[in-house]
Design a protein around this motif. Structure first.
Motif: not given
Length: 429
Positions: A333-339, A359-365, A385-389, A404-412
């Motif tokens: 059921s995971l929707e948001v994961l921030s590490l 999963l809607e938001q993944l933060f690994l920056a 949102v996918l953040s791995m910067f 990933i058609n819904k991607l609005q924010g991508l940090g690489l």
């Protein structure tokens, strides 16, 4: 045309219930500047006026006022205290100001007092304890000051207290531990200080505790860790410290939300949290937790929101790599994961492509992640949102991320990626 005091008096002077009609009229004259209570006129008996309920046993006595969101304004009319049969007052979402009247303490039959979402000032009257039948006090979102009266601990029937969003100071009274029927205690977003009373943790009926955004210090009293009824626990944004006990999850079988972010907690995240099988939200960001991410968290099938960012995870005596992420693929059921902003290192496992499609938001920056971005991330088609910067990623951006058609924010940015930016990403990297 609204009735006047004189007209109500002349038509009711022979009635023993004239007091209620006059009190309502005085309330309207003082607190209804926009004439929202348009039905309060001669065309209807006062027991049929908007928001008014009269009793069954005494059909001409007012037992409830439900006037939420009626643009009522000004200091509350003291004549409300003449409605001596009142059981319930609901004046939420208005523009009332001034003090909470001490005259309300004369309403001995009152059980429910809702005054939230106004602009009330001053202190909470201690003589509310004269309303010994009170079950709910709701003063959320006002401008109240002063202390929480210790006298509230004498209201033995009180089961819900809402005091959030004010400017209350002082400590949480230990006397609240006397409220054996208390299920909800909200006092977040105030200026409370001191320790969390252990007496509150000993209330066996407590279901919802929110005391976030205060100045509380010390540790979490051990009594809370055996609170089998507690479902919602929020102490975010205080000055609390200490470590969490290894058996934390065992005493919390009904825990749904556990928010302890923005404090000064240290030590490892307990493996036993997986025993809180109903857990949906786990917020532990902006502390000083160290060690690994427990693989046992993967057993939390109801987990929707996991925020462990801005800690020291990945440090400590035990070697830590990114392999623990694989266990989280079982959280269906995971929707948001921030590490983000930890010390996690190693190569991202290919298994992250098997995260739940919820999963809607993944933060690994801002970690120390190496290697390439695993192919298969396109399976996470609900990501926006996918953040791995600020890591050490290398190689190219997988083409299947175009799914990933819904991607609005991508940090690489701030990695070692090579190759051209895929057409489907534009300037979002």
């Amino acid at each position: 045309m609204s009735p006047t005091v004189e007209s109500i008096t002349s038509t009711t002077e022979e009635s023993p219930n004239a007091t209620d009609a006059l009190a309502l009229l005085a309330f309207k004259q003082r607190n209804d500047p926009f004439n929202s209570l348009s039905t309060w006129n001669h065309s209807l008996p006062f027991c049929q006026w908007q928001g008014i309920t009269c009793g069954r046993r005494h059909p001409l006595r007012v037992v409830a006022m439900n006037l939420t969101g009626h643009q009522l304004a000004g200091p509350l009319s003291p004549f409300i205290a003449n409605l001596t049969s009142l059981r319930a007052i609901d004046l939420t979402k208005n523009k009332l100001n001034g003090q909470i009247l001490p005259e309300i303490g004369r309403l001995f039959r009152l059980r429910y007092l809702y005054l939230s979402d106004n602009s009330l000032q001053g202190e909470i009257p201690a003589n509310l304890t004269h309303c010994w039948r009170l079950q709910v006090i709701d003063f959320d979102t006002n401008a109240l000051v002063g202390r929480i009266p210790i006298e509230l601990g004498s209201l033995s029937r009180l089961n819900k207290i809402f005091l959030g969003g004010n400017n209350l100071t002082g400590s949480i009274p230990t006397s609240l531990g006397n409220l054996s029927s208390l299920t909800h205690f909200f006092a977040g977003t105030n200026q409370l200080e001191g320790n969390i009373p252990k007496e509150v943790g000993e209330i066996r009926s407590l279901y919802f505790l929110e005391i976030k955004e205060n100045k509380l210090s010390g540790t979490i009293p051990p009594a809370f860790y055996n609170s089998s009824t507690l479902a919602y626990f929020s102490i975010t944004a205080n000055q609390l410290n200490g470590s969490l006990p290894p058996d934390l999850g065992i005493g919390f079988p009904n825990l749904i939300r556990f928010h302890i972010a923005r404090n000064q907690f240290t030590g490892p995240i307990p493996m036993s949290l997986s025993n809180a099988s109903r857990l949906e939200q786990l917020g532990m960001s902006r502390n000083q937790f160290s060690g690994p991410i427990p693989t046992s968290l993967g057993r939390l099938g109801s987990l929707r929101w996991l925020n462990l960012e801005n800690n020291s995870l990945g440090t400590g005596e035990e070697a830590v790599d990114m392999g623990s992420l694989s266990s989280l693929t079982n959280c269906s059921s995971l929707e948001v994961l921030s590490l983000s902003i930890n010390w996690l290192r190693g190569v991202l496992p290919n298994s992250i492509a098997n995260f739940s499609t919820t999963l809607e938001q993944l933060f690994l920056a801002e970690n120390q992640i190496m290697g390439s971005i695993p192919s298969g991330l396109g399976n996470l088609f609900n990501l926006y949102v996918l953040s791995m910067f600020s890591n050490s990623l290398k190689g190219t951006i997988p083409e299947d991320m175009g799914k990933i058609n819904k991607l609005q924010g991508l940090g690489l940015f701030d990695n070692n990626l090579s190759g051209e930016i895929p057409y489907f990403l534009g300037n979002n990297t």
